[in-house]
Scaffold this motif. Structure first.
Motif, PDB file in Angstrom:
ATOM      1  N   GLN A 124     -19.539 -34.414   5.245  1.00  0.00           N
ATOM      2  CA  GLN A 124     -18.959 -35.203   6.332  1.00  0.00           C
ATOM      3  C   GLN A 124     -18.439 -36.512   5.760  1.00  0.00           C
ATOM      4  O   GLN A 124     -19.212 -37.345   5.314  1.00  0.00           O
ATOM      5  CB  GLN A 124     -20.000 -35.477   7.422  1.00  0.00           C
ATOM      6  N   PRO A 151     -11.806 -33.526  15.461  1.00  0.00           N
ATOM      7  CA  PRO A 151     -13.110 -32.977  15.843  1.00  0.00           C
ATOM      8  C   PRO A 151     -13.317 -31.569  15.284  1.00  0.00           C
ATOM      9  O   PRO A 151     -12.373 -30.803  15.118  1.00  0.00           O
ATOM     10  CB  PRO A 151     -13.055 -32.956  17.376  1.00  0.00           C
ATOM     11  N   ASN A 152     -14.541 -31.235  14.980  1.00  0.00           N
ATOM     12  CA  ASN A 152     -14.950 -29.893  14.531  1.00  0.00           C
ATOM     13  C   ASN A 152     -14.249 -29.413  13.262  1.00  0.00           C
ATOM     14  O   ASN A 152     -14.157 -28.216  13.017  1.00  0.00           O
ATOM     15  CB  ASN A 152     -14.750 -28.856  15.641  1.00  0.00           C
ATOM     16  N   ALA A 153     -13.740 -30.318  12.459  1.00  0.00           N
ATOM     17  CA  ALA A 153     -13.084 -29.929  11.205  1.00  0.00           C
ATOM     18  C   ALA A 153     -14.144 -29.630  10.152  1.00  0.00           C
ATOM     19  O   ALA A 153     -15.226 -30.217  10.150  1.00  0.00           O
ATOM     20  CB  ALA A 153     -12.166 -31.034  10.717  1.00  0.00           C
ATOM     21  N   LEU A 154     -13.820 -28.700   9.275  1.00  0.00           N
ATOM     22  CA  LEU A 154     -14.703 -28.372   8.162  1.00  0.00           C
ATOM     23  C   LEU A 154     -14.173 -29.090   6.934  1.00  0.00           C
ATOM     24  O   LEU A 154     -13.077 -28.794   6.453  1.00  0.00           O
ATOM     25  CB  LEU A 154     -14.722 -26.853   7.914  1.00  0.00           C
TER      26      LEU A 154
END
Length: 178
Positions: free
Chosen positions: A14, A23-26
């Motif tokens: 992170q 949001p919710n990105a890897l």
């Protein structure tokens, strides 16, 4: 052409800044701390990019690095002259067929043995099922001369399959395919 890029062991992390509105990105980084997305601009356009395990087994490849999602994998560039002409994009069924070694892609000979064993077992299972049906007809005294001939051919076929060297398979003619 600039130097070929290799990023080892991409793992999720992170980032602490610059990710607002995502949001919710890897996010992935190499074992040396290189960010996956920021590193993509350094890959050459005219190379194949391969994503592989520590043992070199290739799980994915593409000319467009942005199409790879190398979670837990390393990514390296391969010059096109180091890619075999018969190289195929790995699929679920063919992962393990190719590996990355010192800047080139090579076939994994053991993979072909596994495929040959798998194919032989399927063919033997099919032949055995038909043999069983014909033996039952024979035991009931209800087998035709054509079925007797088929039974003999299937038994010979099954024996040939069983004795076949799967490291250099020479497939016998399948009487069921006629």
């Amino acid at each position: 052409m600039s130097e070929l890029i290799t990023l080892k062991c991409m793992t999720p992390y992170q980032p602490t800044q610059g990710v607002e509105g995502v949001p919710n990105a890897l996010f992935l980084q190499s074992n040396e701390g290189a960010d996956w997305y920021r590193s993509q601009v350094y890959f050459n356009a005219d190379t194949l990019k391969v994503a592989y395990r520590a043992d070199g087994v290739i799980y994915d490849s593409d000319h467009d690095v942005s199409r790879l999602v190398p979670v837990g994998l390393s990514v390296s560039e391969v010059l096109l002259e180091n890619v075999p002409a018969n190289y195929e994009q790995p699929t679920v069924q063919t992962v393990g067929k190719w590996r990355y070694v010192d800047g080139r892609i090579e076939a994994v000979p053991e993979f072909n043995v596994v495929l040959a064993e798998r194919q032989r077992n399927l063919l033997m299972k099919s032949a055995t099922a038909r043999i069983t049906a014909l033996v039952e007809a024979q035991e009931d005294g209800d087998i035709t001369p054509e079925e007797e001939t088929e039974l003999t051919a299937l038994r010979a076929y099954r024996t040939a399959l069983r004795r076949m060297d799967v490291t250099k398979p020479e497939w016998p003619e399948n009487p069921l395919a006629k």
